[in-house]
Design a protein around this motif. Structure first.
Motif, PDB file in Angstrom:
ATOM      1  N   SER A 155      20.198   4.409 -33.311  1.00  0.00           N
ATOM      2  CA  SER A 155      19.099   4.946 -32.299  1.00  0.00           C
ATOM      3  C   SER A 155      17.686   5.575 -32.465  1.00  0.00           C
ATOM      4  O   SER A 155      17.236   5.793 -31.918  1.00  0.00           O
ATOM      5  CB  SER A 155      19.729   6.352 -31.477  1.00  0.00           C
ATOM      6  OG  SER A 155      20.427   7.153 -32.143  1.00  0.00           O
ATOM      7  N   ASP A 156      18.178   5.670 -33.876  1.00  0.00           N
ATOM      8  CA  ASP A 156      16.711   6.505 -34.814  1.00  0.00           C
ATOM      9  C   ASP A 156      16.222   5.534 -35.657  1.00  0.00           C
ATOM     10  O   ASP A 156      16.327   6.231 -37.166  1.00  0.00           O
ATOM     11  CB  ASP A 156      16.746   7.898 -35.403  1.00  0.00           C
ATOM     12  CG  ASP A 156      15.685   8.119 -35.224  1.00  0.00           C
ATOM     13  OD1 ASP A 156      14.513   7.606 -34.674  1.00  0.00           O
ATOM     14  OD2 ASP A 156      15.719   9.703 -35.988  1.00  0.00           O
ATOM     15  N   PRO A 157      15.683   4.435 -35.598  1.00  0.00           N
ATOM     16  CA  PRO A 157      15.492   3.247 -36.830  1.00  0.00           C
ATOM     17  C   PRO A 157      14.446   3.812 -37.335  1.00  0.00           C
ATOM     18  O   PRO A 157      14.958   2.858 -38.387  1.00  0.00           O
ATOM     19  CB  PRO A 157      15.375   2.336 -36.193  1.00  0.00           C
ATOM     20  CG  PRO A 157      15.140   2.657 -35.124  1.00  0.00           C
ATOM     21  CD  PRO A 157      15.477   3.558 -34.517  1.00  0.00           C
ATOM     22  N   GLU A 158      13.472   4.543 -37.505  1.00  0.00           N
ATOM     23  CA  GLU A 158      12.486   4.790 -38.248  1.00  0.00           C
ATOM     24  C   GLU A 158      13.147   5.824 -39.760  1.00  0.00           C
ATOM     25  O   GLU A 158      12.511   6.109 -40.323  1.00  0.00           O
ATOM     26  CB  GLU A 158      12.078   5.552 -37.382  1.00  0.00           C
ATOM     27  CG  GLU A 158      10.610   4.702 -36.643  1.00  0.00           C
ATOM     28  CD  GLU A 158      10.934   3.847 -34.951  1.00  0.00           C
ATOM     29  OE1 GLU A 158      11.741   5.376 -35.016  1.00  0.00           O
ATOM     30  OE2 GLU A 158      11.339   3.437 -34.744  1.00  0.00           O
ATOM     31  N   THR A 159      14.009   6.637 -39.195  1.00  0.00           N
ATOM     32  CA  THR A 159      14.903   7.171 -40.713  1.00  0.00           C
ATOM     33  C   THR A 159      16.062   6.230 -41.177  1.00  0.00           C
ATOM     34  O   THR A 159      17.083   7.180 -41.208  1.00  0.00           O
ATOM     35  CB  THR A 159      15.435   8.634 -39.549  1.00  0.00           C
ATOM     36  OG1 THR A 159      15.937   8.215 -38.786  1.00  0.00           O
ATOM     37  CG2 THR A 159      14.547   9.268 -39.044  1.00  0.00           C
ATOM     38  N   LEU A 160      15.601   5.718 -42.034  1.00  0.00           N
ATOM     39  CA  LEU A 160      16.434   5.349 -43.078  1.00  0.00           C
ATOM     40  C   LEU A 160      16.396   5.549 -44.540  1.00  0.00           C
ATOM     41  O   LEU A 160      14.942   5.897 -45.269  1.00  0.00           O
ATOM     42  CB  LEU A 160      16.063   3.574 -43.627  1.00  0.00           C
ATOM     43  CG  LEU A 160      15.761   3.064 -41.964  1.00  0.00           C
ATOM     44  CD1 LEU A 160      15.192   1.431 -42.177  1.00  0.00           C
ATOM     45  CD2 LEU A 160      16.862   2.763 -40.703  1.00  0.00           C
ATOM     46  N   ILE A 161      17.296   5.799 -45.667  1.00  0.00           N
ATOM     47  CA  ILE A 161      17.802   5.991 -46.186  1.00  0.00           C
ATOM     48  C   ILE A 161      17.908   5.076 -47.265  1.00  0.00           C
ATOM     49  O   ILE A 161      18.316   4.380 -46.567  1.00  0.00           O
ATOM     50  CB  ILE A 161      18.541   7.457 -45.468  1.00  0.00           C
ATOM     51  CG1 ILE A 161      19.205   8.993 -45.182  1.00  0.00           C
ATOM     52  CG2 ILE A 161      18.961   8.053 -47.507  1.00  0.00           C
ATOM     53  CD1 ILE A 161      17.115   9.380 -45.657  1.00  0.00           C
ATOM     54  N   ALA A 162      17.166   5.204 -48.586  1.00  0.00           N
ATOM     55  CA  ALA A 162      16.872   4.119 -48.781  1.00  0.00           C
ATOM     56  C   ALA A 162      18.548   4.142 -49.522  1.00  0.00           C
ATOM     57  O   ALA A 162      19.511   4.947 -50.034  1.00  0.00           O
ATOM     58  CB  ALA A 162      15.713   4.381 -50.448  1.00  0.00           C
ATOM     59  N   PRO A 163      19.294   3.158 -49.843  1.00  0.00           N
ATOM     60  CA  PRO A 163      18.673   1.769 -49.925  1.00  0.00           C
ATOM     61  C   PRO A 163      18.083   0.660 -48.134  1.00  0.00           C
ATOM     62  O   PRO A 163      18.103  -0.379 -48.543  1.00  0.00           O
ATOM     63  CB  PRO A 163      19.548   0.885 -51.167  1.00  0.00           C
ATOM     64  CG  PRO A 163      20.857   1.290 -50.340  1.00  0.00           C
ATOM     65  CD  PRO A 163      20.395   3.049 -49.954  1.00  0.00           C
ATOM     66  N   VAL A 164      19.166   1.700 -47.382  1.00  0.00           N
ATOM     67  CA  VAL A 164      18.341   1.051 -46.036  1.00  0.00           C
ATOM     68  C   VAL A 164      16.853   0.588 -46.174  1.00  0.00           C
ATOM     69  O   VAL A 164      16.561   1.767 -45.918  1.00  0.00           O
ATOM     70  CB  VAL A 164      18.995   1.428 -45.319  1.00  0.00           C
ATOM     71  CG1 VAL A 164      18.975   0.910 -43.588  1.00  0.00           C
ATOM     72  CG2 VAL A 164      20.944   1.785 -45.023  1.00  0.00           C
ATOM     73  N   ILE A 165      16.686  -1.149 -45.096  1.00  0.00           N
ATOM     74  CA  ILE A 165      15.896  -1.983 -44.747  1.00  0.00           C
ATOM     75  C   ILE A 165      15.711  -1.659 -43.712  1.00  0.00           C
ATOM     76  O   ILE A 165      14.407  -2.251 -42.955  1.00  0.00           O
ATOM     77  CB  ILE A 165      15.381  -2.488 -45.467  1.00  0.00           C
ATOM     78  CG1 ILE A 165      16.038  -3.532 -45.985  1.00  0.00           C
ATOM     79  CG2 ILE A 165      15.119  -1.869 -47.346  1.00  0.00           C
ATOM     80  CD1 ILE A 165      15.649  -4.331 -46.657  1.00  0.00           C
ATOM     81  N   ASN A 166      16.292  -1.803 -42.820  1.00  0.00           N
ATOM     82  CA  ASN A 166      16.624  -2.592 -41.427  1.00  0.00           C
ATOM     83  C   ASN A 166      18.037  -2.422 -41.227  1.00  0.00           C
ATOM     84  O   ASN A 166      18.524  -1.963 -41.375  1.00  0.00           O
ATOM     85  CB  ASN A 166      16.502  -4.154 -41.109  1.00  0.00           C
ATOM     86  CG  ASN A 166      16.377  -4.437 -39.937  1.00  0.00           C
ATOM     87  OD1 ASN A 166      17.221  -4.223 -39.219  1.00  0.00           O
ATOM     88  ND2 ASN A 166      14.808  -4.196 -39.429  1.00  0.00           N
TER      89      ASN A 166
END
Length: 118
Positions: free
Chosen positions: A47-58
């Motif tokens: 619901s908030d795809p702009e706040t990803l924590i590495a290693p997540v890219i999508n």
């Protein structure tokens, strides 16, 4: 909790490593989802795809893509209206990693013992 066992090769795509949620797990639109690392740290919320924590890219409602192969991820769906709750654990084996056979293990053990005696 469902445990999903896969290999790095099975989830590797041209974009990274894709962890896919089974489509039959989505029951209604009021559900919240979260993806967690092995140590319980929140990595992504669809619901908030702009706040990803590495290693997540999508991230989206049906998958998560990471830049490298992780050995364990947890996905959680909680639906407030229906009370539905679903957790899945992705456990990943890296079959490209070198595995030692018993002859090599014997050689390593022998050399370690000799080194310790010196």
């Amino acid at each position: 909790m469902d445990i999903i066992n896969v290999t790095c090769a099975e989830i590797q795509t041209e974009y990274g490593f894709e962890f896919r949620v089974p489509s039959d797990r989505f029951t209604d639109s009021d559900c919240e989802q979260s993806w967690y690392s092995k140590d319980g740290r929140l990595l992504a919320d669809p619901s908030d795809p702009e706040t990803l924590i590495a290693p997540v890219i999508n991230v989206s409602s049906d998958h998560l893509i990471t830049s490298h192969c992780l050995d364990e991820l947890r996905h959680e769906i909680i639906c407030d209206t229906s009370g539905f709750r679903y957790e899945s654990m992705f456990r990943v084996r890296n079959e490209t990693a070198a595995t030692l056979n018993s002859d090599v293990l014997d050689e390593v053990s022998s050399s370690q013992v000799k080194h310790q005696e010196l």
